[in-house]
Design a protein around this motif. Structure first.
Motif, PDB file in Angstrom:
ATOM      1  N   ALA A 122      -8.287  -5.483   4.312  1.00  0.00           N
ATOM      2  CA  ALA A 122      -8.732  -4.155   3.882  1.00  0.00           C
ATOM      3  C   ALA A 122      -7.918  -3.092   4.608  1.00  0.00           C
ATOM      4  O   ALA A 122      -7.555  -3.270   5.774  1.00  0.00           O
ATOM      5  N   PRO A 123      -7.634  -1.972   3.948  1.00  0.00           N
ATOM      6  CA  PRO A 123      -6.934  -0.879   4.640  1.00  0.00           C
ATOM      7  C   PRO A 123      -7.893  -0.122   5.567  1.00  0.00           C
ATOM      8  O   PRO A 123      -9.040   0.147   5.187  1.00  0.00           O
ATOM      9  N   LEU A 124      -7.415   0.201   6.752  1.00  0.00           N
ATOM     10  CA  LEU A 124      -8.123   1.124   7.639  1.00  0.00           C
ATOM     11  C   LEU A 124      -7.408   2.467   7.555  1.00  0.00           C
ATOM     12  O   LEU A 124      -6.182   2.529   7.657  1.00  0.00           O
ATOM     13  N   VAL A 125      -8.174   3.554   7.378  1.00  0.00           N
ATOM     14  CA  VAL A 125      -7.595   4.879   7.187  1.00  0.00           C
ATOM     15  C   VAL A 125      -8.288   5.879   8.096  1.00  0.00           C
ATOM     16  O   VAL A 125      -9.521   5.885   8.197  1.00  0.00           O
ATOM     17  N   ARG A 126      -7.501   6.717   8.746  1.00  0.00           N
ATOM     18  CA  ARG A 126      -8.076   7.764   9.593  1.00  0.00           C
ATOM     19  C   ARG A 126      -8.809   8.790   8.721  1.00  0.00           C
ATOM     20  O   ARG A 126      -8.330   9.196   7.664  1.00  0.00           O
ATOM     21  N   ASN A 127      -9.966   9.235   9.205  1.00  0.00           N
ATOM     22  CA  ASN A 127     -10.745  10.206   8.451  1.00  0.00           C
ATOM     23  C   ASN A 127     -10.048  11.558   8.347  1.00  0.00           C
ATOM     24  O   ASN A 127     -10.228  12.272   7.357  1.00  0.00           O
ATOM     25  N   TYR A 155       0.840  -1.205   0.000  1.00  0.00           N
ATOM     26  CA  TYR A 155       0.000   0.000   0.000  1.00  0.00           C
ATOM     27  C   TYR A 155       0.875   1.256   0.000  1.00  0.00           C
ATOM     28  O   TYR A 155       0.594   2.226  -0.719  1.00  0.00           O
ATOM     29  N   ALA A 156       1.930   1.241   0.796  1.00  0.00           N
ATOM     30  CA  ALA A 156       2.806   2.410   0.912  1.00  0.00           C
ATOM     31  C   ALA A 156       3.466   2.743  -0.425  1.00  0.00           C
ATOM     32  O   ALA A 156       3.489   3.909  -0.855  1.00  0.00           O
ATOM     33  N   GLN A 157       4.009   1.725  -1.095  1.00  0.00           N
ATOM     34  CA  GLN A 157       4.689   1.984  -2.372  1.00  0.00           C
ATOM     35  C   GLN A 157       3.707   2.415  -3.462  1.00  0.00           C
ATOM     36  O   GLN A 157       4.063   3.223  -4.336  1.00  0.00           O
ATOM     37  N   ALA A 158       2.485   1.905  -3.418  1.00  0.00           N
ATOM     38  CA  ALA A 158       1.476   2.322  -4.396  1.00  0.00           C
ATOM     39  C   ALA A 158       1.160   3.802  -4.220  1.00  0.00           C
ATOM     40  O   ALA A 158       0.985   4.537  -5.205  1.00  0.00           O
ATOM     41  N   LEU A 159       1.104   4.260  -2.989  1.00  0.00           N
ATOM     42  CA  LEU A 159       0.847   5.678  -2.712  1.00  0.00           C
ATOM     43  C   LEU A 159       2.056   6.532  -3.082  1.00  0.00           C
ATOM     44  O   LEU A 159       1.912   7.627  -3.637  1.00  0.00           O
ATOM     45  N   GLU A 160       3.251   6.028  -2.797  1.00  0.00           N
ATOM     46  CA  GLU A 160       4.475   6.752  -3.168  1.00  0.00           C
ATOM     47  C   GLU A 160       4.548   6.973  -4.677  1.00  0.00           C
ATOM     48  O   GLU A 160       4.988   8.032  -5.141  1.00  0.00           O
ATOM     49  N   ALA A 161       4.114   5.974  -5.432  1.00  0.00           N
ATOM     50  CA  ALA A 161       4.155   6.075  -6.886  1.00  0.00           C
ATOM     51  C   ALA A 161       3.263   7.194  -7.401  1.00  0.00           C
ATOM     52  O   ALA A 161       3.459   7.700  -8.510  1.00  0.00           O
ATOM     53  N   LYS A 162       2.294   7.594  -6.595  1.00  0.00           N
ATOM     54  CA  LYS A 162       1.396   8.692  -6.968  1.00  0.00           C
ATOM     55  C   LYS A 162       1.796  10.016  -6.313  1.00  0.00           C
ATOM     56  O   LYS A 162       1.040  10.987  -6.347  1.00  0.00           O
ATOM     57  N   GLY A 163       2.981  10.040  -5.712  1.00  0.00           N
ATOM     58  CA  GLY A 163       3.508  11.302  -5.199  1.00  0.00           C
ATOM     59  C   GLY A 163       3.386  11.542  -3.717  1.00  0.00           C
ATOM     60  O   GLY A 163       3.885  12.548  -3.204  1.00  0.00           O
ATOM     61  N   ASN A 180      -7.865   0.823  -3.159  1.00  0.00           N
ATOM     62  CA  ASN A 180      -8.861  -0.170  -3.564  1.00  0.00           C
ATOM     63  C   ASN A 180      -8.403  -0.950  -4.796  1.00  0.00           C
ATOM     64  O   ASN A 180      -8.679  -2.143  -4.930  1.00  0.00           O
ATOM     65  N   GLY A 181      -7.691  -0.276  -5.689  1.00  0.00           N
ATOM     66  CA  GLY A 181      -7.163  -0.954  -6.875  1.00  0.00           C
ATOM     67  C   GLY A 181      -6.148  -2.015  -6.511  1.00  0.00           C
ATOM     68  O   GLY A 181      -6.147  -3.120  -7.081  1.00  0.00           O
ATOM     69  N   VAL A 182      -5.295  -1.697  -5.559  1.00  0.00           N
ATOM     70  CA  VAL A 182      -4.302  -2.668  -5.091  1.00  0.00           C
ATOM     71  C   VAL A 182      -4.996  -3.861  -4.436  1.00  0.00           C
ATOM     72  O   VAL A 182      -4.693  -5.025  -4.726  1.00  0.00           O
ATOM     73  N   SER A 183      -5.942  -3.570  -3.544  1.00  0.00           N
ATOM     74  CA  SER A 183      -6.643  -4.648  -2.845  1.00  0.00           C
ATOM     75  C   SER A 183      -7.347  -5.583  -3.817  1.00  0.00           C
ATOM     76  O   SER A 183      -7.340  -6.802  -3.647  1.00  0.00           O
TER      77      SER A 183
END
Length: 336
Positions: free
Chosen positions: A276-281, A83-91, A297-300
């Motif tokens: 599933a990822p849990l994310v703070r609001n 999840y972390a690397q997928a987010l990094e790839a988007k900046g 969601n795409g990764v999951s």
């Protein structure tokens, strides 16, 4: 997009300034220069445009640092790293200080307090942790977990669950299974004195571990050997004969590698544990929520049980680094 909106905002302010100026060329020239004697009052439209521009700036991924966390065992760390690397790839910027924090009790508290912003969770076990009744239906578990955490720690969102599922699995060696004619958990009580259990360190407080085994099967694990969940110490203890029954994860590659037997859960005590990822609001409020959730969601959606088991094998048997495994999987699936 950001520049276009800012130019539009500037143009709107200039038009307003010209409209507020009247009379001779002197006042017109002052207005154009931005030094009109008459104060410029922002209209609701201009205020809204300014607010939108500020919001757009805040949504710039490079302005947001996401604190990613995970439970202590390697599969949880692997999913968090993916999840972390997928987010990094988007900046997005990633803070990995929360990876491998410990048991669910520790990571749940970290998420609730804001020590971390995001963590992978197993929806059935996560629901049980929050005192909900977990079932064999992952969608039902996800919805109930969302209700349970909606207002916890300022609010937490449960994103889409993956096809990949990983339940607690109680296993024995082939020799033990043959010698004791043991294939189900229901058979354990009759030979319990001869069987030494190894369980996760949080088993005594985990409602789908000690409490479930006791209520469904009458199995008492209060004297079991506590070991790191779904990790190498449990595997080593089974191999050495230190324990005869070990609590592993169903996606742990050691089970197939060693020909071990998973004891059938006759009473269905283990819930559907899709990831599933849990994310703070409060994090979601800082980002473009739609695109942010789409990344995770795409990764999951791409992660299956077979895929996850193969990735675990790369870590256990091929001795690959978790970050390398994550990058290769994301590359293969077109995320980076």
């Amino acid at each position: 997009m950001r520049m276009t909106r800012m130019l539009a905002l500037g143009a709107a302010v200039m038009v307003l300034a010209s409209a507020c100026s009247s009379g001779g060329s002197s006042s017109s020239s002052q207005a154009v220069a931005g030094v009109s004697a008459t104060p410029v009052v922002a209209t609701p439209a201009v205020t809204a445009m300014a607010s939108e521009a500020a919001s757009t700036a805040a949504m710039n991924p490079g302005d947001v640092t996401i604190k990613v966390g995970s439970d202590g065992f390697y599969e949880s760390q692997l999913m968090a790293e993916i999840y972390a690397q997928a987010l990094e790839a988007k900046g997005y910027k990633i803070d990995r200080g929360g990876l491998g924090l410990g048991t669910r009790k520790v990571t749940a508290a970290a998420l609730e307090s804001g020590q971390i912003d995001l963590k992978p969770e197993y929806v059935g076990s996560g629901l049980a942790f929050y005192k909900g009744t977990a079932t064999g239906d992952p969608a039902q578990n996800q919805q109930a977990l969302q209700t349970a955490v909606a207002n916890v720690g300022g609010g937490i969102t449960v994103l889409d669950f993956s096809p990949a599922a990983d339940q607690n699995a109680f296993v024995v060696t082939k020799d033990t299974s043959t010698k004791d004619n043991l294939t189900t958990l229901d058979q354990v009580p009759s030979i319990t004195p001869a069987l030494k259990f190894g369980v996760a360190t949080d088993c005594s407080t985990n409602p789908v571990c000690a409490a479930a085994l006791k209520s469904a099967y009458g199995i008492d694990v209060s004297k079991a050997l506590p070991l790191s969940a779904c990790d190498q110490p449990m595997v080593d203890a089974i191999k050495k004969g230190t324990i005869q029954v070990g609590e592993l994860c169903s996606t742990q590659p050691d089970i197939a590698q060693n020909g071990w037997v998973v004891l059938a859960d006759d009473k269905h005590t283990q819930p559907a544990d899709n990831i599933a990822p849990l994310v703070r609001n409060d994090l979601l409020a800082k980002v473009d929520k739609t695109s942010f959730e789409a990344i995770l969601n795409g990764v999951s959606a791409k992660m299956t049980t077979d895929e996850l088991t193969k990735l675990n094998a790369e870590y256990v048997f091929d001795k690959k680094d978790i970050s390398t495994i994550a990058k290769e999987w994301l590359t293969t699936n077109g995320f980076v």
